[in-house]
Motif scaffolding. Structure first.
Motif, PDB file in Angstrom:
ATOM      1  N   TYR A   1       0.315   3.149  -3.495  1.00 22.13           N
ATOM      2  CA  TYR A   1      -0.917   3.913  -3.368  1.00 22.13           C
ATOM      3  C   TYR A   1      -0.919   5.159  -4.257  1.00 22.13           C
ATOM      4  CZ  TYR A   1      -4.263   7.274  -1.660  1.00 22.13           C
ATOM      5  OH  TYR A   1      -5.262   8.214  -1.607  1.00 22.13           O
TER       6      TYR A   1
ATOM      7  N   TYR B   1       0.834  -1.202   0.000  1.00 21.27           N
ATOM      8  CA  TYR B   1       0.000   0.000   0.000  1.00 21.27           C
ATOM      9  C   TYR B   1       0.870   1.253   0.000  1.00 21.27           C
ATOM     10  CZ  TYR B   1      -3.582   3.356   1.317  1.00 21.27           C
ATOM     11  OH  TYR B   1      -4.417   4.427   1.334  1.00 21.27           O
TER      12      TYR B   1
ATOM     13  N   THR C   1      -9.368   3.699  -5.965  1.00 24.37           N
ATOM     14  CA  THR C   1      -8.101   3.270  -5.368  1.00 24.37           C
ATOM     15  C   THR C   1      -8.368   2.321  -4.211  1.00 24.37           C
ATOM     16  OG1 THR C   1      -7.047   5.347  -6.004  1.00 24.37           O
ATOM     17  CG2 THR C   1      -5.957   4.058  -4.298  1.00 24.37           C
TER      18      THR C   1
ATOM     19  N   PHE D   1      -7.111  -1.723  -3.932  1.00 28.12           N
ATOM     20  CA  PHE D   1      -6.371  -2.354  -2.845  1.00 28.12           C
ATOM     21  C   PHE D   1      -7.191  -3.417  -2.117  1.00 28.12           C
ATOM     22  CE2 PHE D   1      -3.548   1.144  -3.739  1.00 28.12           C
ATOM     23  CZ  PHE D   1      -2.334   0.478  -3.752  1.00 28.12           C
TER      24      PHE D   1
END
Length: 179
Positions: free
Chosen positions: A19, A15, A40, A44
């Motif tokens: 990210y 992450y 987003t 994840f």
């Protein structure tokens, strides 16, 4: 890179490392910061669910961007966007070095470019964002889009030609990062 025995630590590292890149890709693709944040998060979540199935010999970054591309396309299909990039990422940037009239011209040009990119077919738009804006290699782009390297080259060339036609000037001026 992925330590399935210490999954929580691996997820935090993944992450933290990816990210911002995924978020930027999704901002470019969706043209909306709020949608990009949601997308987003969805990326994840999918990464977390599928991490145990990740092949250790594969490139983690291209795998994650492949998921991001699928999430973006799914979102695009669901919403059937009329116009993408209306309130894009570049319109939110402020320049402190330029005079207001210069800044206005730049902002206007960026909006014009975003609108032209938004009118490209989704596969052309994805190639332009990945190759021209994020500077992924042809190989990385082909892995993300799950197509051949020659298709990436052809689509990128055609997308730049289409942008040139829409913008009425050299597409390399549009994408200074294009190589």
């Amino acid at each position: 890179m992925v330590d399935l025995k210490n999954l929580e630590s691996s997820i935090v590292n993944i992450y933290n490392n990816y990210y911002l890149d995924v978020f930027r890709f999704l901002v470019y693709f969706s043209g909306n910061q709020n949608d990009a944040e949601d997308l987003t998060q969805e990326v994840f979540i999918r990464v977390l669910k599928n991490l145990p199935h990740f092949k250790s010999g594969s490139n983690l970054k291209t795998w994650i961007f492949s998921i991001a591309k699928h999430v973006a396309v799914d979102h695009y299909r669901k919403k059937k966007f009329i116009s993408i990039f209306k309130e894009g990422f570049f319109t939110q940037l402020e320049s402190k070095d330029k005079r207001p009239d210069e800044e206005f011209e730049i902002t206007e040009m960026e909006q014009f470019i975003h609108e032209a990119i938004s009118k490209l077919k989704p596969n052309y738009r994805a190639v332009v964002i990945l190759r021209g804006i994020h500077e992924f290699s042809i190989k990385e782009t082909s892995e993300i889009l799950r197509c051949s390297e020659s298709k990436v080259k052809v689509d990128y060339h055609r997308a730049l030609r289409e942008l040139k036609r829409k913008l009425n000037f050299d597409a390399k001026e549009v994408l200074t990062n294009a190589k």
